[in-house]
Scaffold this motif. Structure first.
Motif, PDB file in Angstrom:
ATOM      1  N   VAL A 110     -14.948  41.699 -16.845  1.00  0.00           N
ATOM      2  CA  VAL A 110     -14.439  43.004 -16.504  1.00  0.00           C
ATOM      3  C   VAL A 110     -15.042  43.782 -16.203  1.00  0.00           C
ATOM      4  N   ALA A 111     -14.582  44.777 -15.603  1.00  0.00           N
ATOM      5  CA  ALA A 111     -15.719  45.752 -14.603  1.00  0.00           C
ATOM      6  C   ALA A 111     -15.418  47.140 -15.198  1.00  0.00           C
ATOM      7  N   PRO A 112     -15.722  48.432 -14.905  1.00  0.00           N
ATOM      8  CA  PRO A 112     -15.731  49.092 -15.417  1.00  0.00           C
ATOM      9  C   PRO A 112     -14.062  50.077 -14.628  1.00  0.00           C
ATOM     10  N   ALA A 113     -13.147  50.942 -15.393  1.00  0.00           N
ATOM     11  CA  ALA A 113     -12.551  51.471 -14.474  1.00  0.00           C
ATOM     12  C   ALA A 113     -12.575  52.341 -13.788  1.00  0.00           C
ATOM     13  N   GLU A 114     -11.877  52.969 -12.982  1.00  0.00           N
ATOM     14  CA  GLU A 114     -11.999  54.081 -11.426  1.00  0.00           C
ATOM     15  C   GLU A 114     -11.574  55.012 -12.100  1.00  0.00           C
ATOM     16  N   PRO A 115     -12.210  56.711 -12.200  1.00  0.00           N
ATOM     17  CA  PRO A 115     -12.526  58.212 -12.806  1.00  0.00           C
ATOM     18  C   PRO A 115     -10.932  58.405 -12.569  1.00  0.00           C
ATOM     19  N   ALA A 116     -10.122  57.902 -11.249  1.00  0.00           N
ATOM     20  CA  ALA A 116      -8.335  58.111 -11.388  1.00  0.00           C
ATOM     21  C   ALA A 116      -7.970  57.310 -12.851  1.00  0.00           C
ATOM     22  N   ASP A 117      -8.473  57.013 -13.356  1.00  0.00           N
ATOM     23  CA  ASP A 117      -7.781  56.398 -14.197  1.00  0.00           C
ATOM     24  C   ASP A 117      -7.611  57.091 -15.331  1.00  0.00           C
ATOM     25  N   ARG A 118      -8.878  57.673 -15.787  1.00  0.00           N
ATOM     26  CA  ARG A 118      -8.971  58.144 -17.036  1.00  0.00           C
ATOM     27  C   ARG A 118      -8.134  58.989 -17.682  1.00  0.00           C
ATOM     28  N   ASP A 119      -6.800  59.233 -17.032  1.00  0.00           N
ATOM     29  CA  ASP A 119      -5.840  60.354 -17.733  1.00  0.00           C
ATOM     30  C   ASP A 119      -4.692  59.083 -17.883  1.00  0.00           C
ATOM     31  N   ASP A 120      -4.545  58.149 -17.591  1.00  0.00           N
ATOM     32  CA  ASP A 120      -3.815  57.097 -18.447  1.00  0.00           C
ATOM     33  C   ASP A 120      -4.493  55.909 -18.785  1.00  0.00           C
ATOM     34  N   PRO A 121      -4.388  55.813 -19.836  1.00  0.00           N
ATOM     35  CA  PRO A 121      -4.843  54.787 -20.737  1.00  0.00           C
ATOM     36  C   PRO A 121      -4.644  52.871 -20.378  1.00  0.00           C
ATOM     37  N   THR A 169      -7.813  43.833 -15.302  1.00  0.00           N
ATOM     38  CA  THR A 169      -7.351  43.189 -14.323  1.00  0.00           C
ATOM     39  C   THR A 169      -6.801  43.441 -13.778  1.00  0.00           C
ATOM     40  N   ARG A 170      -7.831  44.121 -12.934  1.00  0.00           N
ATOM     41  CA  ARG A 170      -7.257  44.749 -10.935  1.00  0.00           C
ATOM     42  C   ARG A 170      -6.764  43.903 -10.108  1.00  0.00           C
ATOM     43  N   ASP A 171      -7.885  42.543 -10.379  1.00  0.00           N
ATOM     44  CA  ASP A 171      -7.593  41.886  -9.825  1.00  0.00           C
ATOM     45  C   ASP A 171      -6.256  40.954  -9.598  1.00  0.00           C
ATOM     46  N   LEU A 172      -5.503  40.663 -11.009  1.00  0.00           N
ATOM     47  CA  LEU A 172      -4.657  40.152 -11.009  1.00  0.00           C
ATOM     48  C   LEU A 172      -3.412  40.356 -10.431  1.00  0.00           C
ATOM     49  N   ILE A 173      -3.370  41.888 -10.500  1.00  0.00           N
ATOM     50  CA  ILE A 173      -2.198  42.572 -10.541  1.00  0.00           C
ATOM     51  C   ILE A 173      -2.256  42.326  -8.431  1.00  0.00           C
ATOM     52  N   ALA A 174      -3.329  43.378  -8.267  1.00  0.00           N
ATOM     53  CA  ALA A 174      -3.248  42.626  -6.946  1.00  0.00           C
ATOM     54  C   ALA A 174      -2.334  41.550  -6.276  1.00  0.00           C
ATOM     55  N   ALA A 175      -3.162  40.085  -7.130  1.00  0.00           N
ATOM     56  CA  ALA A 175      -2.715  38.315  -6.711  1.00  0.00           C
ATOM     57  C   ALA A 175      -1.226  38.697  -7.264  1.00  0.00           C
ATOM     58  N   THR A 182     -13.628  37.003 -23.776  1.00  0.00           N
ATOM     59  CA  THR A 182     -13.475  37.953 -23.486  1.00  0.00           C
ATOM     60  C   THR A 182     -12.038  38.280 -23.348  1.00  0.00           C
ATOM     61  N   ALA A 183     -10.726  37.326 -23.404  1.00  0.00           N
ATOM     62  CA  ALA A 183      -9.221  37.366 -23.302  1.00  0.00           C
ATOM     63  C   ALA A 183      -9.361  38.539 -25.116  1.00  0.00           C
ATOM     64  N   ARG A 184      -9.690  38.403 -25.971  1.00  0.00           N
ATOM     65  CA  ARG A 184      -9.990  38.851 -26.764  1.00  0.00           C
ATOM     66  C   ARG A 184     -10.480  40.512 -27.103  1.00  0.00           C
ATOM     67  N   THR A 185     -11.476  40.604 -26.032  1.00  0.00           N
ATOM     68  CA  THR A 185     -11.747  42.022 -25.789  1.00  0.00           C
ATOM     69  C   THR A 185     -10.300  42.686 -25.010  1.00  0.00           C
ATOM     70  N   ALA A 186     -10.528  41.953 -23.858  1.00  0.00           N
ATOM     71  CA  ALA A 186      -9.686  42.771 -22.830  1.00  0.00           C
ATOM     72  C   ALA A 186      -8.325  42.792 -23.821  1.00  0.00           C
ATOM     73  N   LEU A 187      -7.591  41.697 -24.775  1.00  0.00           N
ATOM     74  CA  LEU A 187      -6.269  42.360 -25.898  1.00  0.00           C
ATOM     75  C   LEU A 187      -6.263  43.383 -26.808  1.00  0.00           C
ATOM     76  N   THR A 188      -7.375  43.430 -27.342  1.00  0.00           N
ATOM     77  CA  THR A 188      -8.193  44.538 -27.979  1.00  0.00           C
ATOM     78  C   THR A 188      -8.167  45.894 -27.148  1.00  0.00           C
ATOM     79  N   GLY A 189      -8.384  45.694 -26.096  1.00  0.00           N
ATOM     80  CA  GLY A 189      -7.875  47.527 -25.346  1.00  0.00           C
ATOM     81  C   GLY A 189      -7.192  47.398 -24.922  1.00  0.00           C
ATOM     82  N   LEU A 190      -6.151  46.348 -24.807  1.00  0.00           N
ATOM     83  CA  LEU A 190      -4.948  46.282 -23.988  1.00  0.00           C
ATOM     84  C   LEU A 190      -3.866  47.415 -25.605  1.00  0.00           C
ATOM     85  N   ALA A 191      -3.885  46.426 -26.628  1.00  0.00           N
ATOM     86  CA  ALA A 191      -3.931  46.619 -27.525  1.00  0.00           C
ATOM     87  C   ALA A 191      -3.089  48.731 -27.992  1.00  0.00           C
TER      88      ALA A 191
END
Length: 384
Positions: free
Chosen positions: A13-24, A33-39, A367-376
């Motif tokens: 888990v890493a903090p979101a970039e400020p530019a991402d704040r307008d799009d949840p 998953t920043r690195d996943l998307i790049a991969a 970690t997966a539980r935390t991620a899926l909670t945020g993604l929901a």
């Protein structure tokens, strides 16, 4: 980023970039998953380069066609399906297993998604997607500019169907590159095939609803959402990821994933219904009001008809009959006046609560539980 580096990072888990704040949803995807998307993007680009080169050797025109198909795959998108599949996998297998063996399988879901989008745009006669001309519109413009014979629109639609078909085949080929045990890959393939069947079923019901909207209902609109969107956006990708990790279909975690995925997937489509009428075209990449313009019997429109007064219902039943831009805007106001928008918002919130309850009791890596909670929440309270 190289795959080995991705594997070593394990997507902490890493903090979101400020530019991402307008799009949840972009903020959450960036955080987890920043690195996943790049991969995934790198995997798709490498795979497509090889495939386009092979088709170019058949004929230069085939190379151009294949390149157009590749552009459809790589032109934006949030990579939602690979993301849910990734966390479905991590939730079972933990943080220590390397990603590269399963990365082709995760990336294949994006090719399947492109197949569905390109065909859906033809069926809906959509002009834009992700802020760009849809495939059939772009190809028609190329046909006209080249001065070729025949109807450009018909040519564009025919080529778009072939682009979708090619992406479906490409998805199969990329999935086969996953380096997992053959028996496990067979289980993954069964899950993948079920996802494809359910996607076609949902798409058929969607098309049928447009031709029989008078006899449609809220229940049937939700059934479309369940099979057209929930299945291949959230529910099946999660189960697909669990299969990649070796989870049994009847395992408690698989049951929790199914419950979570159905709830989030339906809420995802309900948000799409709202964005299709009230979204900002600059953000969504599509014109506002398209669903009302064609009279698509979404849950939103079906609820509006159900809640409407007799006078309102009469006006709403005319949606899709040559509705122009001004009339579409008036119908959007009318839908809101019925209380349907507020009802759909409550339905979204109820489904997110159901999804989070499913996670609470699931035997899932934390970690997966935390991620899926945020993604929901992010996937269902987005602006695009």
């Amino acid at each position: 980023m190289a795959n080995d580096a991705v594997a070593a990072n394990a997507f902490r888990v890493a903090p979101a970039e400020p530019a991402d704040r307008d799009d949840p949803i972009r903020a959450v995807l960036a955080a987890y998953t920043r690195d996943l998307i790049a991969a995934v993007d790198d995997t798709l680009a490498d795979f497509l380069a090889t495939e386009v080169a092979a088709l170019t050797r058949i004929d230069a025109a085939m190379g151009g066609f294949a390149a157009t198909a590749g552009e459809c795959v790589l032109a934006g998108g949030k990579r939602v399906r690979p993301t849910f599949a990734y966390w479905g996998w991590r939730g079972v297998i933990g943080n220590e297993e390397p990603l590269p063996p399963v990365l082709p399988a995760l990336s294949a879901l994006e090719l399947l998604h492109t197949f569905a989008l390109v065909h859906d745009d033809v069926m809906d006669a959509s002009a834009t997607r992700r802020g760009r001309p849809t495939a059939h519109v772009a190809v028609a413009a190329q046909h006209a500019a080249a001065g070729h014979r025949g109807d450009p629109e018909r040519f564009g639609e025919a080529v778009a169907v072939l682009i979708g078909d090619l992406c479906m085949v490409w998805a199969d080929r990329l999935l086969a590159q996953a380096t997992v045990a053959p028996a496990r890959l067979l289980d993954v393939r069964r899950c993948y095939d079920q996802m494809r069947v359910e996607t076609v079923a949902g798409q058929y019901l969607d098309v049928l609803g447009e031709s029989d909207s008078v006899n449609w209902s809220v229940d049937r609109a939700l059934r479309v959402a369940r099979y057209k969107t929930a299945s291949y956006t959230v529910q099946r990708p999660l189960l697909f990821g669990a299969c990649l990790a070796g989870a049994e279909p009847e395992a408690p975690l698989s049951t929790a994933y199914s419950r979570y995925g159905l709830a989030v997937g339906e809420a995802f489509q309900l948000r799409d219904d709202l964005l299709g009428v009230y979204g900002d075209p600059e953000t969504t990449g599509k014109p506002a009001g398209d669903d009302l313009r064609i009279g698509k019997p979404t849950t939103l429109l079906m609820l509006a008809r159900q809640l409407a007064t007799p006078a309102q219902r009469g006006a709403l039943e005319g949606a899709g009959d040559g509705t122009d831009e001004r009339e579409t805007a008036r119908l959007a106001e009318l839908v809101a006046d019925t209380g349907a928008v507020a009802r759909v918002e409550r339905m979204i919130d109820d489904r997110v609560a159901e999804a989070l309850a499913a996670l609470d009791s699931a035997p899932i890596e934390e970690t997966a539980r935390t991620a899926l909670t945020g993604l929901a929440t992010a996937a269902t309270h987005r602006r695009s």
